[in-house]
Design an enzyme around this catalytic site. Structure first.
Site, PDB file in Angstrom:
ATOM      1  CB  SER A  11      45.948   8.770 -36.247  1.00  0.00           C
ATOM      2  OG  SER A  11      45.211   8.251 -36.918  1.00  0.00           O
ATOM      3  CG  HIS A  36      45.833   5.663 -32.981  1.00  0.00           C
ATOM      4  ND1 HIS A  36      45.506   5.288 -31.947  1.00  0.00           N
ATOM      5  CD2 HIS A  36      44.778   6.126 -33.659  1.00  0.00           C
ATOM      6  CE1 HIS A  36      44.153   4.972 -31.818  1.00  0.00           C
ATOM      7  NE2 HIS A  36      43.694   5.636 -33.032  1.00  0.00           N
ATOM      8  CG  MET A  40      37.606   3.342 -39.027  1.00  0.00           C
ATOM      9  SD  MET A  40      37.014   5.024 -39.766  1.00  0.00           S
ATOM     10  CE  MET A  40      38.493   5.893 -38.768  1.00  0.00           C
ATOM     11  CG  MET A  71      36.783   3.069 -34.376  1.00  0.00           C
ATOM     12  SD  MET A  71      37.387   4.387 -35.204  1.00  0.00           S
ATOM     13  CE  MET A  71      39.114   4.022 -35.562  1.00  0.00           C
ATOM     14  CG  MET A 144      36.415   7.323 -29.400  1.00  0.00           C
ATOM     15  SD  MET A 144      37.914   7.435 -30.645  1.00  0.00           S
ATOM     16  CE  MET A 144      37.584   8.578 -31.498  1.00  0.00           C
ATOM     17  CG  PHE A 150      35.145  10.819 -41.252  1.00  0.00           C
ATOM     18  CD1 PHE A 150      35.335  10.492 -42.456  1.00  0.00           C
ATOM     19  CD2 PHE A 150      33.869  10.361 -40.821  1.00  0.00           C
ATOM     20  CE1 PHE A 150      34.345   9.762 -43.225  1.00  0.00           C
ATOM     21  CE2 PHE A 150      32.969   9.774 -41.271  1.00  0.00           C
ATOM     22  CZ  PHE A 150      33.123   9.360 -42.566  1.00  0.00           C
ATOM     23  CG  ASP A 178      41.570   8.597 -31.410  1.00  0.00           C
ATOM     24  OD1 ASP A 178      41.953   9.579 -32.165  1.00  0.00           O
ATOM     25  OD2 ASP A 178      41.400   7.552 -31.940  1.00  0.00           O
TER      26      ASP A 178
HETATM   27  C1  DX5 Z   1      38.822   9.043 -35.650  1.00  0.00           C
HETATM   28  C2  DX5 Z   1      40.084   8.157 -35.327  1.00  0.00           C
HETATM   29  C3  DX5 Z   1      41.195   9.000 -34.756  1.00  0.00           C
HETATM   30  C4  DX5 Z   1      41.824   9.969 -36.020  1.00  0.00           C
HETATM   31  C5  DX5 Z   1      42.316  11.348 -35.361  1.00  0.00           C
HETATM   32  O1  DX5 Z   1      37.729   8.218 -35.885  1.00  0.00           O
HETATM   33  O2  DX5 Z   1      39.785   7.502 -34.223  1.00  0.00           O
HETATM   34  O3  DX5 Z   1      42.356   8.243 -34.495  1.00  0.00           O
HETATM   35  O4  DX5 Z   1      42.664   9.478 -37.019  1.00  0.00           O
HETATM   36  O5  DX5 Z   1      42.589  12.307 -36.235  1.00  0.00           O
HETATM   37  P1  DX5 Z   1      42.634  13.519 -35.474  1.00  0.00           P
HETATM   38  O6  DX5 Z   1      43.553  13.742 -35.011  1.00  0.00           O
HETATM   39  O7  DX5 Z   1      42.994  14.460 -36.971  1.00  0.00           O
HETATM   40  O8  DX5 Z   1      41.193  14.105 -35.114  1.00  0.00           O
HETATM   41 ZN    ZN Z   2      41.672   6.321 -33.419  1.00  0.00          ZN
END
Ligand code: DX5
Ligand code: ZN
Length: 233
Positions: A11, A36, A40, A71, A144, A150, A178
């Site tokens: 990501s 990825h 947001m 998102m 999720m 974050f 994720d």
């Molecule tokens: C969170 C994102 C994730 C995030 C994951 O809202 O959708 O894709 O980047 O980060 P890690 O792997 O650090 O939890």
């Molecule tokens: Zn994500």
């Protein structure tokens, strides 16, 4: 037939934004299957990240497909921009849809734009039943395992059973997870039926991204082997 290849999607939210091109190249050299990309809007989640112009710039240098996670509260409104910018996977959140008809309209809108893989995502507190009516129309479900907004949050193991429940409901597409996925949590995810793994801080923050990614991939492959499933591809 439910066995898709293991895909690891670093990501870029966890990358150094001052040098995005070099960071994508680093992830590719480490063995990334997808990038990825977290979009947001400050409404659906309490954070702002990047939009279609940045995605288009990433697309010009990326050598693996872009896995775009929207998102945002109005996925259909901005989908044409993300399609044009080069999204391969385009995933919206089911929580942005008032009902089943609205969700179908988003899926069909994405398809009309030529999106190759249409995904739907659900938050940790959203039940699998919410996406059940559109499972036959989507290519990917993104579960999720943290509340979105974050990177670097703690994995929520209670969402794992959603993988099993989606498979039990007959979903044969890609199952992605994720949030908080790392060397300690990836095996449980693979054992629960997930095949696509988003990893932000665990990879971009690793001393050696290639070693870390290979280690995580091996753990996922091993966990699937021992959970005895069927078929391939
Ligand atoms: C969170 C994102 C994730 C995030 C994951 O809202 O959708 O894709 O980047 O980060 P890690 O792997 O650090 O939890
Ligand atoms: Zn994500």
């Amino acid at each position: 037939m439910h066995m898709h290849p293991v895909r690891i999607a670093p990501s870029m939210l966890a990358s150094d934004f001052s040098r995005l091109g070099a960071e994508l190249a680093r992830a590719e050299a480490a063995g990334a299957d997808w990038h990825h990309v977290d979009v947001m809007d400050g409404h659906f989640v309490p954070n702002l990240t990047i939009g279609a112009p940045v995605l288009a710039a990433l697309h010009r240098v990326a050598r693996v497909p872009l896995d775009v996670h929207l998102m945002i509260t109005e996925p259909l409104r901005y989908a044409p921009d993300f399609a044009k910018a080069g999204a391969h996977v385009l995933t919206f959140h089911i929580e942005t849809c008032a009902n089943e008809a609205a969700a179908r309209a988003v899926v069909r809108g994405f398809r009309k734009l030529g999106i190759e893989r249409v995904g739907v995502s659900l938050n940790p507190d959203t039940e699998v039943e919410r996406v059940a009516p559109i499972l036959d129309e989507v290519d990917l479900v993104l579960v999720m395992s943290v509340f979105p907004g974050f990177g670097g949050q703690k994995f929520m193991p209670q969402v794992l059973e959603k993988g099993q429940r989606l498979r039990a409901a007959g979903f044969a597409g890609l199952l992605e997870i994720d949030g908080g996925v790392n060397r300690d949590t990836i095996a449980a995810c693979a054992g629960a039926g997930f095949d696509s793994f988003v990893m932000g801080s665990a990879l971009y923050g690793a001393a050696d991204m290639g070693l870390e990614l290979a280690h995580c991939r091996a753990r996922a492959v091993e966990a699937r082997g021992t959970s005895s499933r069927h078929g391939s591809s």
